[in-house]
Design a protein around this motif. Structure first.
Motif, PDB file in Angstrom:
ATOM      1  N   SER A  54       0.850  -1.475   0.020  1.00  0.00           N
ATOM      2  CA  SER A  54       0.101  -0.145  -0.054  1.00  0.00           C
ATOM      3  C   SER A  54       0.816   1.264   0.157  1.00  0.00           C
ATOM      4  CB  SER A  54      -0.932  -0.110   1.146  1.00  0.00           C
ATOM      5  OG  SER A  54      -0.119  -0.321   2.256  1.00  0.00           O
ATOM      6  N   PRO A  55       1.522   1.566  -1.082  1.00  0.00           N
ATOM      7  CA  PRO A  55       2.831   2.687  -1.176  1.00  0.00           C
ATOM      8  C   PRO A  55       1.794   3.862  -1.659  1.00  0.00           C
ATOM      9  CG  PRO A  55       2.651   1.352  -3.156  1.00  0.00           C
ATOM     10  CD  PRO A  55       1.690   0.561  -2.482  1.00  0.00           C
ATOM     11  N   LEU A  56       0.771   4.150  -1.930  1.00  0.00           N
ATOM     12  CA  LEU A  56       0.546   5.388  -2.495  1.00  0.00           C
ATOM     13  C   LEU A  56      -0.211   6.338  -1.593  1.00  0.00           C
ATOM     14  CD1 LEU A  56      -1.366   3.849  -5.728  1.00  0.00           C
ATOM     15  CD2 LEU A  56       0.760   4.752  -5.542  1.00  0.00           C
ATOM     16  N   SER A  57      -1.119   6.096  -0.717  1.00  0.00           N
ATOM     17  CA  SER A  57      -1.771   7.192  -0.136  1.00  0.00           C
ATOM     18  C   SER A  57      -0.756   8.169   1.006  1.00  0.00           C
ATOM     19  CB  SER A  57      -2.856   6.683   0.709  1.00  0.00           C
ATOM     20  OG  SER A  57      -2.405   5.459   1.620  1.00  0.00           O
ATOM     21  N   CYS A  58       0.087   7.340   1.340  1.00  0.00           N
ATOM     22  CA  CYS A  58       0.971   8.111   2.568  1.00  0.00           C
ATOM     23  C   CYS A  58       2.056   9.074   1.905  1.00  0.00           C
ATOM     24  CB  CYS A  58       1.942   7.225   2.983  1.00  0.00           C
ATOM     25  SG  CYS A  58       0.922   5.795   4.362  1.00  0.00           S
ATOM     26  N   ASN A  59       2.237   8.806   0.475  1.00  0.00           N
ATOM     27  CA  ASN A  59       2.900   9.675  -0.463  1.00  0.00           C
ATOM     28  C   ASN A  59       2.109  10.957  -0.593  1.00  0.00           C
ATOM     29  OD1 ASN A  59       5.441   8.814  -1.039  1.00  0.00           O
ATOM     30  ND2 ASN A  59       4.766   7.912  -3.099  1.00  0.00           N
ATOM     31  N   ARG A  60       0.823  10.829  -0.655  1.00  0.00           N
ATOM     32  CA  ARG A  60       0.158  12.178  -1.097  1.00  0.00           C
ATOM     33  C   ARG A  60      -0.260  12.779   0.252  1.00  0.00           C
ATOM     34  NH1 ARG A  60      -1.410  16.228  -3.227  1.00  0.00           N
ATOM     35  NH2 ARG A  60      -3.500  16.973  -3.564  1.00  0.00           N
ATOM     36  N   VAL A  61      -0.238  12.087   1.279  1.00  0.00           N
ATOM     37  CA  VAL A  61      -0.490  12.726   2.613  1.00  0.00           C
ATOM     38  C   VAL A  61       0.625  13.396   3.148  1.00  0.00           C
ATOM     39  CG1 VAL A  61      -0.649  12.055   5.049  1.00  0.00           C
ATOM     40  CG2 VAL A  61      -2.411  11.382   3.645  1.00  0.00           C
ATOM     41  N   ALA A  62       1.598  12.851   2.758  1.00  0.00           N
ATOM     42  CA  ALA A  62       2.972  13.843   3.144  1.00  0.00           C
ATOM     43  C   ALA A  62       3.188  14.879   2.455  1.00  0.00           C
ATOM     44  CB  ALA A  62       4.218  12.842   2.864  1.00  0.00           C
ATOM     45  N   GLU A  63       2.722  14.972   1.183  1.00  0.00           N
ATOM     46  CA  GLU A  63       2.824  16.173   0.221  1.00  0.00           C
ATOM     47  C   GLU A  63       1.853  17.246   0.773  1.00  0.00           C
ATOM     48  OE1 GLU A  63       1.199  15.098  -3.545  1.00  0.00           O
ATOM     49  OE2 GLU A  63       2.408  16.789  -4.601  1.00  0.00           O
ATOM     50  N   LEU A  64       0.393  16.524   1.192  1.00  0.00           N
ATOM     51  CA  LEU A  64      -0.292  17.573   1.901  1.00  0.00           C
ATOM     52  C   LEU A  64       0.111  18.400   3.018  1.00  0.00           C
ATOM     53  CD1 LEU A  64      -3.713  15.474   1.269  1.00  0.00           C
ATOM     54  CD2 LEU A  64      -2.959  17.593  -0.068  1.00  0.00           C
ATOM     55  N   PHE A  65       0.927  17.430   3.875  1.00  0.00           N
ATOM     56  CA  PHE A  65       1.506  18.092   5.234  1.00  0.00           C
ATOM     57  C   PHE A  65       2.341  19.388   4.850  1.00  0.00           C
ATOM     58  CE2 PHE A  65       5.067  18.379   8.061  1.00  0.00           C
ATOM     59  CZ  PHE A  65       4.709  18.744   9.280  1.00  0.00           C
ATOM     60  N   VAL A  66       3.131  19.274   3.666  1.00  0.00           N
ATOM     61  CA  VAL A  66       4.142  20.215   3.164  1.00  0.00           C
ATOM     62  C   VAL A  66       3.196  21.510   2.722  1.00  0.00           C
ATOM     63  CG1 VAL A  66       5.776  20.957   1.658  1.00  0.00           C
ATOM     64  CG2 VAL A  66       5.995  18.887   3.136  1.00  0.00           C
ATOM     65  N   GLU A  67       2.160  20.945   1.830  1.00  0.00           N
ATOM     66  CA  GLU A  67       1.039  21.933   1.429  1.00  0.00           C
ATOM     67  C   GLU A  67       0.352  22.778   2.707  1.00  0.00           C
ATOM     68  OE1 GLU A  67      -1.237  20.309  -1.730  1.00  0.00           O
ATOM     69  OE2 GLU A  67      -2.895  21.755  -1.540  1.00  0.00           O
ATOM     70  N   ALA A  68       0.122  22.159   3.700  1.00  0.00           N
ATOM     71  CA  ALA A  68      -0.302  22.791   4.808  1.00  0.00           C
ATOM     72  C   ALA A  68       0.409  23.710   5.558  1.00  0.00           C
ATOM     73  CB  ALA A  68      -0.840  21.765   5.898  1.00  0.00           C
TER      74      ALA A  68
END
Ligand code: NAP
Ligand code: MG
Length: 509
Positions: A203-217
């Motif tokens: 399950s590699p995909l969702s955590c990548n996106r969530v980390a990207e959103l952390f930086v966006e925040a």
């Protein structure tokens, strides 16, 4: 798309979105705030358990990538950009992060569904809302962390400060890909640590996106990084790294034991483990009427929800002989058709495939062993025929006439398979419940509160429920005894486990 809009999507809508996502999802490593290929250029196939197809190829991080991420994490920690940020500023970023996750809820839900086969409706209604709760809860806690002033002689002030630990490594499983990762990275970040996550390879995909959103925040790019890859490579390198001060792991007991070894052989980093389970539920002789019906329905959901791929699944039903036959008859009547295998992208489906075909073979093998040891398959016991054959599906399975030492009563199946053990007394029920290397979650069903309290005291597990199962909220410590682990997730205690206490002694005269 947010969760409200997502809840209105049809099967065809989700299929179209999935086809698009397979092309666009980011598959590289998230290091230093940007997506990069693995240093050694390796990739691995991300396989969809619905049909065995390759979703995409993901970057396989190795020791070189972990070293790079740790160097960045350490510099970020030292700079204080996150570790020394004023608590309310850190809170604001985490709240914004939770909002961004909510706004992108449909996309994140879809990532976990295509990766590991969980029904999309469960993602939309359970996993993503719990992810948001998790971040919000730990954000709220940030300025509630306090040190103490201890009692001392008059000319001394003795204080205990709570500090972030430094670089924290998190290693997560695939059964609730995003939620299990957030149970670790949210408290770690809330406490001010620079955090590196190695998700499960399934399950590699969702955590990548969530980390990207952390930086966006607004989160600093060195505070949260994600290095996908194999456990033996990226995971091991993280757990052995000399500059990583804590490893927080959720996964199998087998790998949990290795994490201790890695820590001992490197820098004695702190180790938090959340491992396997074989949840006992005891059904007492006094059960009847509405309470019995509720007990049976809860037991059905407690094992078949999420394909039984739940560490705390109620996989051992310990039933008093006086009610055993009625209990079994009701379980068959209510449970046999309650969960039906289907395409997890169909919002009406409540049972997807297991995570992969290896898991499917393992669970089918375990069912065969149960039969050879005298277990009776009341329903299920096989993979579905027909068009679902390509997927890693298992029909929900009930096995009765199981003895406490049988393989099916001892090994974690991590599939939709329940074992029923008949007992003749409460003493025997306690003995059977505790006859396990695990001690994660347990329950008792009875109208007798003195009896309930006795079971609560005597069953060895970290979470115990009376007349319910799989309930709780963020305040409830979640974690096991025995070989289920040594840590607590959710709860304030979890947040504190991502801090060090430092004694500071002021001589005043
Ligand atoms: P797993 O095989 O132990 O893997 C867990 C994580 O560890 C994955 O990211 C894995 O990477 C990594 N890993 C594997 N070998 C490693 C190594 N030698 N060094 C460092 N990391 C390594 O477990 P799983 O199959 O993903 O998850 C299912 C298990 O998790 C079940 O036993 C379940 O009970 C447990 N679980 C426990 C809780 C809890 O709170 N107690 C919650 C959820 C799940 P790869 O994916 O590359 O192998
Ligand atoms: Mg996969």
């Amino acid at each position: 798309m947010n969760l409200h809009d997502a809840s209105k999507l049809s099967h065809a809508d989700w299929q179209a979105k999935a086809a698009e996502l397979k092309k666009t999802a980011e598959t590289r490593l998230f290091i230093g705030g940007e997506f990069v290929d693995a240093a050694e250029g390796g990739t691995f196939d991300n396989i969809c358990p619905v049909d065995g197809s390759i979703i995409n190829k993901c970057a396989a991080g190795t020791e070189a990538d972990i070293n790079k991420a740790v160097t960045i994490a350490k510099a970020s920690f030292k700079s204080g950009e996150w570790s020394r940020l004023a608590p309310r500023d850190r809170m604001a970023i985490m709240y914004k992060w939770a909002d961004l996750i909510a706004q992108n809820g449909a996309e994140l839900a879809l990532m976990d569904t295509i990766d590991m086969g969980k029904p999309i409706t469960d993602m939309v209604e359970v996993d993503i809302p719990m992810c948001i709760d998790t971040i919000q809860y730990f954000a709220e806690c940030i300025d509630k962390i306090t040190g103490t002033v201890t009692a001392t002689e008059y000319d001394v002030m003795s204080t205990v400060l709570r500090e972030p630990i430094g670089v924290v490594g998190c290693i997560s499983p695939w059964n609730y890909p995003l939620l299990m990762a957030l149970w670790k990275i949210a408290p770690s970040l809330a406490a001010g640590n620079s955090t590196i996550l190695k998700p499960a390879e399934q399950s590699p995909l969702s955590c990548n996106r969530v980390a990207e959103l952390f930086v966006e925040a607004g989160g600093p790019s060195g505070a949260l990084q994600v290095v996908n890859g194999m456990g033996e490579q990226a995971g091991q390198a993280l757990a052995r790294h000399m500059e990583v001060s804590k490893i927080s792991f959720t996964g199998s007991t087998e790998v949990g034991k290795l994490i201790h070894v890695y820590s001992g052989e490197s820098n004695m980093k702190k180790v938090s483990l959340e491992c396997g389970g074989k949840g006992p539920q005891v059904f007492c002789e006094d059960l009847e009427g509405e309470l019995l019906d509720r007990a049976v329905q809860t037991a059905i959901d407690g094992i078949f929800f999420n394909m039984g791929e739940v560490c705390s699944a109620g996989s051992r039903l310990i039933v008093h002989s006086k009610i055993h036959d009625e209990f079994v008859a009701k379980f068959i009547e209510m449970g046999k058709g309650a969960y039906i295998c289907g395409d997890p992208l169909d919002p009406s489906v409540n049972l997807g495939p297991l995570v992969d075909h290896e898991s499917q073979s393992r669970v089918l093998g375990l069912i065969e062993t149960a039969k050879s040891e005298g277990g009776k398959v009341e329903f299920g016991g096989a993979a579905p025929a027909g068009e679902l054959q390509k997927g890693a599906y298992i029909i929900p399975t009930m096995i009765t006439a199981v003895n406490s030492n049988d393989t099916i009563a001892q090994l974690e199946a991590f599939g939709p398979v329940v074992a029923v053990i008949k007992v003749d007394s409460d003493d025997e029920a306690v003995e059977v419940a505790n006859n396990s290397i695990y001690g994660l979650q347990g329950s008792v069903w009875t109208d007798n509160y003195r009896k309930a309290m006795r079971f609560a005291r005597e069953i060895e597990c970290g979470t115990f429920l009376v007349n319910s199962y799989e309930e709780g909220d963020m305040t409830q410590p979640f974690g096991g005894f025995k070989q289920s682990g040594n840590a607590k997730d959710m709860c304030f205690e979890s947040l504190l486990s991502y801090t060090n206490s430092k004694a500071v002694w002021f001589r005043l005269n």
